[in-house]
Scaffold this motif. Structure first.
Motif, PDB file in Angstrom:
ATOM      1  N   ARG A 119       0.821  -1.216   0.000  1.00 48.65           N
ATOM      2  CA  ARG A 119       0.000   0.000   0.000  1.00 48.65           C
ATOM      3  C   ARG A 119       0.856   1.267   0.000  1.00 48.65           C
ATOM      4  NH1 ARG A 119      -2.731  -0.634   5.999  1.00 48.65           N
ATOM      5  NH2 ARG A 119      -1.076   0.337   7.232  1.00 48.65           N
ATOM      6  N   SER A 120       2.061   1.175   0.578  1.00 52.43           N
ATOM      7  CA  SER A 120       2.953   2.339   0.510  1.00 52.43           C
ATOM      8  C   SER A 120       3.357   2.617  -0.925  1.00 52.43           C
ATOM      9  CB  SER A 120       4.196   2.106   1.380  1.00 52.43           C
ATOM     10  OG  SER A 120       3.856   2.084   2.757  1.00 52.43           O
ATOM     11  N   ILE A 121       3.605   1.558  -1.702  1.00 50.79           N
ATOM     12  CA  ILE A 121       3.887   1.742  -3.126  1.00 50.79           C
ATOM     13  C   ILE A 121       2.690   2.391  -3.804  1.00 50.79           C
ATOM     14  CG2 ILE A 121       4.192   0.483  -5.309  1.00 50.79           C
ATOM     15  CD1 ILE A 121       6.008  -1.455  -3.765  1.00 50.79           C
ATOM     16  N   GLY A 122       1.480   1.936  -3.455  1.00 50.82           N
ATOM     17  CA  GLY A 122       0.284   2.537  -4.036  1.00 50.82           C
ATOM     18  C   GLY A 122       0.148   4.007  -3.693  1.00 50.82           C
ATOM     19  N   ARG A 123       0.419   4.354  -2.460  1.00 49.06           N
ATOM     20  CA  ARG A 123       0.329   5.759  -2.054  1.00 49.06           C
ATOM     21  C   ARG A 123       1.390   6.602  -2.746  1.00 49.06           C
ATOM     22  NH1 ARG A 123      -0.531   4.092   4.324  1.00 49.06           N
ATOM     23  NH2 ARG A 123      -2.764   3.598   4.152  1.00 49.06           N
ATOM     24  N   TRP A 124       2.581   6.044  -2.897  1.00 51.47           N
ATOM     25  CA  TRP A 124       3.644   6.758  -3.619  1.00 51.47           C
ATOM     26  C   TRP A 124       3.233   6.972  -5.068  1.00 51.47           C
ATOM     27  CZ3 TRP A 124       6.659   4.459  -7.592  1.00 51.47           C
ATOM     28  CH2 TRP A 124       7.691   5.268  -8.076  1.00 51.47           C
ATOM     29  N   GLN A 125       2.657   5.941  -5.689  1.00 53.70           N
ATOM     30  CA  GLN A 125       2.216   6.077  -7.079  1.00 53.70           C
ATOM     31  C   GLN A 125       1.120   7.145  -7.201  1.00 53.70           C
ATOM     32  OE1 GLN A 125       1.252   1.854  -7.454  1.00 53.70           O
ATOM     33  NE2 GLN A 125       2.804   1.613  -9.054  1.00 53.70           N
ATOM     34  N   GLU A 126       0.189   7.135  -6.287  1.00 55.67           N
ATOM     35  CA  GLU A 126      -0.890   8.130  -6.327  1.00 55.67           C
ATOM     36  C   GLU A 126      -0.342   9.537  -6.147  1.00 55.67           C
ATOM     37  OE1 GLU A 126      -4.468   5.216  -4.638  1.00 55.67           O
ATOM     38  OE2 GLU A 126      -3.413   6.582  -3.282  1.00 55.67           O
ATOM     39  N   ALA A 127       0.650   9.691  -5.274  1.00 61.35           N
ATOM     40  CA  ALA A 127       1.261  11.007  -5.069  1.00 61.35           C
ATOM     41  C   ALA A 127       1.997  11.489  -6.314  1.00 61.35           C
ATOM     42  CB  ALA A 127       2.224  10.959  -3.887  1.00 61.35           C
ATOM     43  N   GLN A 128       2.438  10.521  -7.149  1.00 64.28           N
ATOM     44  CA  GLN A 128       3.110  10.873  -8.394  1.00 64.28           C
ATOM     45  C   GLN A 128       2.117  11.089  -9.541  1.00 64.28           C
ATOM     46  OE1 GLN A 128       6.619  11.072  -8.694  1.00 64.28           O
ATOM     47  NE2 GLN A 128       6.517  10.935  -6.460  1.00 64.28           N
ATOM     48  N   GLY A 129       0.826  10.982  -9.219  1.00 65.10           N
ATOM     49  CA  GLY A 129      -0.191  11.150 -10.251  1.00 65.10           C
ATOM     50  C   GLY A 129      -0.351   9.930 -11.139  1.00 65.10           C
ATOM     51  N   ARG A 130       0.092   8.777 -10.678  1.00 63.68           N
ATOM     52  CA  ARG A 130       0.006   7.552 -11.460  1.00 63.68           C
ATOM     53  C   ARG A 130      -1.143   6.677 -10.958  1.00 63.68           C
ATOM     54  NH1 ARG A 130       6.336   5.529 -11.305  1.00 63.68           N
ATOM     55  NH2 ARG A 130       7.314   7.576 -11.596  1.00 63.68           N
ATOM     56  N   ALA A 131      -1.537   5.736 -11.775  1.00 64.18           N
ATOM     57  CA  ALA A 131      -2.503   4.736 -11.337  1.00 64.18           C
ATOM     58  C   ALA A 131      -1.806   3.798 -10.361  1.00 64.18           C
ATOM     59  CB  ALA A 131      -3.035   3.955 -12.531  1.00 64.18           C
ATOM     60  N   ALA A 132      -2.411   3.578  -9.230  1.00 64.16           N
ATOM     61  CA  ALA A 132      -1.787   2.750  -8.208  1.00 64.16           C
ATOM     62  C   ALA A 132      -1.914   1.272  -8.566  1.00 64.16           C
ATOM     63  CB  ALA A 132      -2.433   3.010  -6.853  1.00 64.16           C
ATOM     64  N   THR A 133      -0.793   0.557  -8.503  1.00 66.56           N
ATOM     65  CA  THR A 133      -0.786  -0.892  -8.713  1.00 66.56           C
ATOM     66  C   THR A 133      -0.442  -1.665  -7.445  1.00 66.56           C
ATOM     67  OG1 THR A 133       1.541  -0.872  -9.411  1.00 66.56           O
ATOM     68  CG2 THR A 133      -0.153  -0.623 -11.142  1.00 66.56           C
ATOM     69  N   CYS A 134       0.230  -1.010  -6.496  1.00 65.58           N
ATOM     70  CA  CYS A 134       0.473  -1.586  -5.167  1.00 65.58           C
ATOM     71  C   CYS A 134       1.287  -2.881  -5.194  1.00 65.58           C
ATOM     72  CB  CYS A 134      -0.844  -1.818  -4.431  1.00 65.58           C
ATOM     73  SG  CYS A 134      -1.772  -0.317  -4.080  1.00 65.58           S
ATOM     74  N   PHE A 135       2.321  -2.927  -6.033  1.00 67.91           N
ATOM     75  CA  PHE A 135       3.214  -4.075  -6.019  1.00 67.91           C
ATOM     76  C   PHE A 135       4.556  -3.649  -6.604  1.00 67.91           C
ATOM     77  CE2 PHE A 135       4.772  -8.384  -6.737  1.00 67.91           C
ATOM     78  CZ  PHE A 135       4.291  -9.028  -5.605  1.00 67.91           C
ATOM     79  N   PRO A 136       5.674  -4.096  -5.995  1.00 67.39           N
ATOM     80  CA  PRO A 136       6.992  -3.695  -6.510  1.00 67.39           C
ATOM     81  C   PRO A 136       7.266  -4.282  -7.885  1.00 67.39           C
ATOM     82  CG  PRO A 136       7.220  -5.359  -4.788  1.00 67.39           C
ATOM     83  CD  PRO A 136       5.788  -4.957  -4.795  1.00 67.39           C
ATOM     84  N   GLN A 137       7.803  -3.437  -8.778  1.00 65.17           N
ATOM     85  CA  GLN A 137       8.142  -3.853 -10.135  1.00 65.17           C
ATOM     86  C   GLN A 137       9.542  -3.378 -10.489  1.00 65.17           C
ATOM     87  OE1 GLN A 137       4.141  -2.037 -11.438  1.00 65.17           O
ATOM     88  NE2 GLN A 137       4.637  -3.481 -13.075  1.00 65.17           N
ATOM     89  N   ARG A 138      10.106  -4.010 -11.504  1.00 63.98           N
ATOM     90  CA  ARG A 138      11.485  -3.703 -11.891  1.00 63.98           C
ATOM     91  C   ARG A 138      11.669  -2.247 -12.262  1.00 63.98           C
ATOM     92  NH1 ARG A 138      14.483  -8.262 -12.404  1.00 63.98           N
ATOM     93  NH2 ARG A 138      13.329 -10.225 -12.509  1.00 63.98           N
ATOM     94  N   ASP A 139      10.665  -1.680 -12.950  1.00 66.70           N
ATOM     95  CA  ASP A 139      10.840  -0.313 -13.436  1.00 66.70           C
ATOM     96  C   ASP A 139      10.791   0.724 -12.306  1.00 66.70           C
ATOM     97  OD1 ASP A 139       8.163  -0.340 -12.811  1.00 66.70           O
ATOM     98  OD2 ASP A 139       7.459   0.076 -14.852  1.00 66.70           O
ATOM     99  N   MET A 140      10.510   0.303 -11.081  1.00 67.62           N
ATOM    100  CA  MET A 140      10.518   1.222  -9.935  1.00 67.62           C
ATOM    101  C   MET A 140      11.892   1.355  -9.309  1.00 67.62           C
ATOM    102  SD  MET A 140       7.064  -0.025  -7.940  1.00 67.62           S
ATOM    103  CE  MET A 140       5.483  -0.094  -8.772  1.00 67.62           C
ATOM    104  N   ARG A 141      12.802   0.434  -9.655  1.00 65.42           N
ATOM    105  CA  ARG A 141      14.094   0.402  -8.955  1.00 65.42           C
ATOM    106  C   ARG A 141      14.891   1.685  -9.126  1.00 65.42           C
ATOM    107  NH1 ARG A 141      16.605  -5.293 -10.816  1.00 65.42           N
ATOM    108  NH2 ARG A 141      15.920  -4.414 -12.831  1.00 65.42           N
ATOM    109  N   SER A 142      14.824   2.299 -10.294  1.00 62.56           N
ATOM    110  CA  SER A 142      15.625   3.499 -10.536  1.00 62.56           C
ATOM    111  C   SER A 142      15.046   4.717  -9.816  1.00 62.56           C
ATOM    112  CB  SER A 142      15.702   3.781 -12.044  1.00 62.56           C
ATOM    113  OG  SER A 142      14.423   3.984 -12.585  1.00 62.56           O
ATOM    114  N   GLU A 143      13.726   4.706  -9.552  1.00 63.00           N
ATOM    115  CA  GLU A 143      13.112   5.854  -8.907  1.00 63.00           C
ATOM    116  C   GLU A 143      13.043   5.709  -7.386  1.00 63.00           C
ATOM    117  OE1 GLU A 143       9.685   7.700 -11.246  1.00 63.00           O
ATOM    118  OE2 GLU A 143       9.610   5.606 -11.890  1.00 63.00           O
ATOM    119  N   LEU A 144      12.918   4.489  -6.916  1.00 59.44           N
ATOM    120  CA  LEU A 144      12.853   4.244  -5.472  1.00 59.44           C
ATOM    121  C   LEU A 144      14.188   3.653  -5.010  1.00 59.44           C
ATOM    122  CD1 LEU A 144       9.233   2.828  -4.966  1.00 59.44           C
ATOM    123  CD2 LEU A 144      10.152   5.001  -4.114  1.00 59.44           C
ATOM    124  N   ARG A 145      15.149   4.543  -4.794  1.00 64.17           N
ATOM    125  CA  ARG A 145      16.479   4.129  -4.351  1.00 64.17           C
ATOM    126  C   ARG A 145      16.923   4.982  -3.178  1.00 64.17           C
ATOM    127  NH1 ARG A 145      19.094   0.751  -7.656  1.00 64.17           N
ATOM    128  NH2 ARG A 145      21.066   1.286  -6.726  1.00 64.17           N
TER     129      ARG A 145
END
Length: 415
Positions: A389-415
Motif C-alpha cells: 500500500r505504501s507503493i500505491g500511495r507513492w504512485q498516487e502522489a506521483q499522479g500515477r494509477a496505483a498498482t500496489c506491487f513492486p516492479q522492476r521499473d521502480m528500482r531506478s526511482e525508489l532508491r
C-alpha cells in the motif's frame, strides 16, 4: 498421489552461501567455538529448565554445525546484505498456487476428510475450528504426513542458535526442544525437523508444541509425529487459542473497481463489509455476502496488488497468519479448505507475471519509501501489505494509477 508441500517444511532454495570466513578463522575453529557455546551457554540454560545431562548429551552426541542451512552468520562475520530468494513468498505470488500443489492438497484432503471424519467432527466441536481448515493446514505443512522430515532438530536449532540472523529466537526454541526430549513426548529417533526447526506433521516449532500440542486419540500423549488424530487436534487447538471465530468465514474473492484504491488494503483499515459493497466492491460470481458478514468487519487483501485476485477477508484470515506469517500461506489454506469441502474452483482473478526481484531490490525500495515518510513495516525485502500500500500511495502522489506491487521499473526511482 504425490505433491509438493510448500509450508514451513519446504527447504529454502537460495543462492545465499555462508559468508566466507576470514583467513584467521577456519571452520574447525568455529566448530570448537560451537562446542564451547553448547557447554557454557546452552547446558546451564537447559539445566535450569530441568533437562537432565543424559538427555542433553544424547541430543548433541556427535554434534556439528550444519553449514548448509540458510541465513548463517559465523562469529565475527558481517550479516549478508544481498541474497536471492526463490521461495514462493518472495517471487511471483501466482506460483504459490501452482496446479500440482492446489490439486494435490485438495484431492488428498478429501480422502483424509472421509478417513478422519469422526476425529475432525470431535475437534470441530471442541475448538469450533472447521475441519476443512485443519485439513488444509495439515496438507500444506507436511503433505498430510507424507513428506519426509529431513533434519535433526538439535543440529538445526543448535546451528541457528549459535550463528544465524535470529540467534536469540532459535536459542529459545533449542531449549524448548530439549524440554520435549526430556519429557519423552517424541518417539525414539523422531526429533526430526524442517530447516527452520519445525516438528512433526503440523510443523510446530518446539515452543508451540509445548503450548498447543493436543491428544486427539485419547491415549494420554500428544504425538504429532505418528498420530493423525493428535495432529488434527493440535492444529485445531492452535487456531482456537489464537482466536478463531466460528461465526465468521475466512474471506471472499471480490472485484475491486478502478476507483477504489488498492492502498486501502490491510488489517488496520477494516470497515463493515456493507461499506465495501457501497464502494462498489462485489463478491465474485454475483453471489451476495452472507447477511451476518455484511454487518461485520472485513479487510481488503490484494496480495499481488492490481496484478492478481482481490479479497475481502475476516479476522479469521489473520488467525491463519498466526500459523504462518504469509498472506499467500493463509490464502492457500482458506482456498484449499473451501475446495475440499465445497468443491470450489480456481480463483477467477488472474495472477499477473510479477515478482522475481532480488530481495535486496525490494529492500532498497522500502528504504526509499521510509525516507519519504511511509510505513512499510521494515526494510526486510518482503512485499507485505504495508509495503504494497505504501507503493500505491507513492504512485498516487506521483499522479500515477496505483498498482500496489513492486516492479522492476521502480528500482531506478525508489532508491
Amino acid at each position: 498421489m504425490r505433491f509438493r508441500a510448500l509450508g514451513i517444511l519446504a527447504v529454502l532454495a537460495c543462492f545465499c552461501a555462508v559468508p566466507s570466513l576470514t583467513s584467521a578463522q577456519t571452520r574447525a575453529e568455529v566448530e570448537a567455538q560451537y562446542q564451547d557455546w553448547l557447554n557454557s551457554v546452552i547446558w546451564p540454560r537447559a539445566q535450569a529448565a530441568r533437562v537432565q545431562r543424559a538427555t542433553f548429551d544424547r541430543a548433541f552426541a556427535g554434534a556439528r554445525l550444519n553449514w548448509d542451512l540458510p541465513d548463517l552468520v559465523p562469529p565475527g562475520q558481517p550479516a549478508p546484505t544481498e541474497r536471492r530468494q526463490s521461495q514462493a513468498e518472495f517471487g511471483s505470488p501466482g506460483k504459490y498456487f501452482n496446479r500440482g500443489s492446489v490439486d494435490g492438497a485438495t484431492t488428498v484432503g478429501r480422502q483424509m476428510a472421509g478417513r478422519h471424519a469422526a476425529t475432525l467432527a470431535a475437534v470441530e466441536r471442541s475448538t469450533s475450528v472447521p475441519g476443512r481448515i485443519i485439513l488444509a493446514i495439515w496438507g500444506r505443512e507436511s503433505g498430510y504426513g507424507r513428506v519426509a522430515i529431513p533434519h535433526n532438530v538439535f543440529e538445526v536449532l543448535g546451528t541457528k542458535g549459535f550463528m544465524s540472523t535470529r540467534a536469540d529466537y532459535f536459542t529459545e526454541e533449542l531449549i524448548a526442544a530439549l524440554q520435549i526430549a526430556e519429557a519423552g513426548h517424541a518417539p525414539e529417533g523422531a526429533m526430526k525437523s524442517s530447516w527452520a526447526g519445525a516438528l512433526g506433521q503440523p510443523q510446530f516449532m518446539p515452543s508451540n508444541f509445548l503450548k498447543y500440542a493436543a491428544d486427539g486419540d485419547g491415549d494420554g500423549r500428544a504425538d504429532i509425529w505418528r498420530s493423525e488424530a493428535d495432529t488434527i487436534a493440535s492444529i485445531g487447538t492452535y487456531l482456537a487459542r489464537h482466536g478463531w471465530d466460528s461465526a465468521r468465514d475466512w474471506g471472499f474473492e471480490v472485484t475491486v473497481p478502478a476507483g477504489v484504491s488498492c492502498a486501502l488494503e490491510g488489517p488496520d483499515q477494516g470497515r463493515p463489509i456493507s461499506e465495501w459493497e457501497a464502494m462498489g466492491i462485489a463478491r465474485i460470481g454475483g453471489k451476495a455476502f452472507p447477511a451476518h458478514e455484511r454487518r461485520a468487519t472485513g479487510f481488503l487483501l490484494m496480495p499481488a496488488g492490481r496484478y492478481g485476485p482481490a479479497f475481502v477477508v475476516t479476522p479469521n484470515f489473520y488467525v491463519l497468519k498466526d500459523y504462518n506469517m504469509s498472506d499467500l500461506y493463509a490464502l492457500f489454506v482458506g482456498h484449499v479448505g473451501d475446495r475440499i469441502q465445497y468443491g470450489m474452483g480456481d480463483f477467477q482473478g488472474d495472477w499477473g507475471q510479477v515478482g522475481g526481484l532480488l530481495r535486496s531490490d525490494v529492500a532498497a525500495m522500502q528504504r526509499a519509501l521510509i525516507a519519504q515518510g511511509h510505513d512499510v513495516g521494515g526494510a526486510d525485502g518482503l512485499a507485505g501489505f504495508k509495503t504494497r500500500r505504501s507503493i500505491g500511495r507513492w504512485q498516487e502522489a506521483q499522479g500515477r494509477a496505483a498498482t500496489c506491487f513492486p516492479q522492476r521499473d521502480m528500482r531506478s526511482e525508489l532508491r
